[in-house]
Design an enzyme around this catalytic site. Sequence first.
Site, PDB file in Angstrom:
ATOM      1  N   LYS A 111    -136.176 -71.963 -37.669  1.00  0.00           N
ATOM      2  CA  LYS A 111    -136.271 -70.658 -37.011  1.00  0.00           C
ATOM      3  C   LYS A 111    -137.209 -69.733 -37.790  1.00  0.00           C
ATOM      4  CE  LYS A 111    -132.993 -67.158 -35.224  1.00  0.00           C
ATOM      5  NZ  LYS A 111    -131.544 -66.846 -35.143  1.00  0.00           N
ATOM      6  N   SER A 192    -129.810 -65.872 -30.770  1.00  0.00           N
ATOM      7  CA  SER A 192    -131.206 -65.576 -31.037  1.00  0.00           C
ATOM      8  C   SER A 192    -132.017 -66.802 -31.450  1.00  0.00           C
ATOM      9  CB  SER A 192    -131.295 -64.516 -32.148  1.00  0.00           C
ATOM     10  OG  SER A 192    -130.799 -65.010 -33.383  1.00  0.00           O
ATOM     11  N   THR A 213    -125.319 -64.788 -36.634  1.00  0.00           N
ATOM     12  CA  THR A 213    -124.497 -63.670 -37.062  1.00  0.00           C
ATOM     13  C   THR A 213    -123.262 -63.593 -36.170  1.00  0.00           C
ATOM     14  OG1 THR A 213    -126.488 -62.501 -37.755  1.00  0.00           O
ATOM     15  CG2 THR A 213    -124.467 -61.195 -37.549  1.00  0.00           C
ATOM     16  N   SER A 214    -123.482 -63.701 -34.863  1.00  0.00           N
ATOM     17  CA  SER A 214    -122.381 -63.808 -33.902  1.00  0.00           C
ATOM     18  C   SER A 214    -122.916 -64.459 -32.635  1.00  0.00           C
ATOM     19  CB  SER A 214    -121.781 -62.440 -33.589  1.00  0.00           C
ATOM     20  OG  SER A 214    -120.688 -62.547 -32.689  1.00  0.00           O
ATOM     21  N   GLY A 215    -122.928 -65.789 -32.607  1.00  0.00           N
ATOM     22  CA  GLY A 215    -123.306 -66.520 -31.402  1.00  0.00           C
ATOM     23  C   GLY A 215    -124.700 -67.097 -31.375  1.00  0.00           C
ATOM     24  N   SER A 216    -125.522 -66.846 -32.393  1.00  0.00           N
ATOM     25  CA  SER A 216    -126.932 -67.187 -32.280  1.00  0.00           C
ATOM     26  C   SER A 216    -127.273 -68.645 -32.544  1.00  0.00           C
ATOM     27  CB  SER A 216    -127.763 -66.293 -33.203  1.00  0.00           C
ATOM     28  OG  SER A 216    -127.764 -64.974 -32.722  1.00  0.00           O
TER      29      SER A 216
END
Length: 555
Positions: A111, A192, A213-216
Amino acid sequence: MRLNVAALVGAVSLVSAATVPPYTGTIINGERFPTLIDVTLEDLNTGLESGLFTSVDLVTAYMDRINEVNSTLHMVTELNPDALSIAAEADAMRANGTILSPLHGIPILIKNNIATADEMNNTAGSFSLLGATVPNESTMAAKLRKAGVVILGKANLSQWANFRSSNSSNGWSAYGGQTYGAYYPGQDPSGSSSGSGVSSSIGLALASLGTETSGSILSPSEVNNLVGIKPTVGLTSRYLVIPISEHQDTIGPMARTVKDAAYLLQAIAGPDIAGDNYTAAIPWANNTAAAPDYVAACDYSSFAGKRIGVARNVLEIYGQYTDAPVLSAFEEAITQIEAAGATIVDANFTAFEAWQTDGNETLVLNADFLSGLANYFDSLTYNPYDLADLAEERNFTRSFPAEDYPERDTAVWDGALEQGWNNTDPRFWPAYQANLFYGGEGGILGALERTNTSAVLLPTQLSPSIPALVGSPVVTVPMGFYPANWTVTMNSIDTLVSTGPQIPFGLSFMGRKWSEAELIGFAYAYEQRTMHRNEVQPYLVPNIELADVVALKAS
């Protein structure tokens, strides 16, 4: 260097979204070459060991595939100009009998917020960091190189890991453009780690690294028909990874199979106390316990005798927002897991309803980002615009035309700057403690302890938020697809297809901190019984295959 996509190597293949079996490969001179959309690490190692192809061949094929589709899907921002020479070095080492790891000579994408000390940029999708240089490799890049991996390039992402705007879209960055998923035209790739997800899904590298961080990791893995491992915060070092939150950020693999994801996690997990002191909490950081073998954890019998929970109250609260095909597939998955030897029990998140109106996570993320971004800027050996903090980054973004402001706002940053205090402020502690309650006793950790379960299940659409609060691990695995006659729905700004015919969705296994090996075992046992990934092929598949590269070389 920027990826040049002007010259396409071949025509894009548009295939039916109907259920089709996986392509089994091409035979040349009696030798079967694997197809890169389905190939596994073990397949690649078999071919490399036999001399059927080389790492240089692999890199060439993957680069050609990227060039073939990148102008359509925009999933890769840069190719590594050193990739072919690194692959040649890996081939030479192999010829001399030196194999660094099972990933030796294997191309992986990372990434575009994971720094490399080479010719590639690390931008988080912003022109403000184009040309910036870092003092060292990120620990993630260094671990990959130590394992013999060829870092193929940088994958596009939702800009600043989706921590800038209230009206942007998943997969868009100023530097990389708009990434699209490959299962439906105009598909939201989720965020993301959008480019990482799309790239892995259609075989543009064996696998990729994402950040969460939350769901990426979980969300783009889900909608791109992948296995994603969101590790315990601290299992993988964040050194020289552009941050959002030191309390929630983590780096993990995104791959087409559980075992391939496990191989990649094995390479990147482990302590880096000098670079990221959170890794000091790893139970085996000081050699006081044996490090897990994530690959060996891939056991078909993993469910036998285990208690597995279901967070029923989450389903009750969010069920009205969850589509019927997802809920139906989830209930079928529960039945299959029970048939595999597990005892299924309810394992509710007792504070989940109260958390719906709680705002402490926003306070924590804002505070962490204010501190973390300034620290990252300060670490740079070359900072092209001499930016020092979020206020200066916001000013740059609002004044640099390619950043697409005000069409895409800076509302997230506005809120953080209005909050005005970072994670050294006394106000941080109570906000963080609230998070620990909602994710801990009132969330996933409390549910596991009260019910004596080894994991808790949810559809992946519903799984990221609560584990994010406490940094606990989650593994997602393909669970099914929307029906072929499903009506298209759009994202909130009406630019991307959010749900539509044959778009994938996933099943999540949530566990205790440091329980990745056990979760991998469960994910593998479920994957091997269902093999949902093979039920639907993407609508867009590159034509170029490894066999084409080898045949051209021989001609």
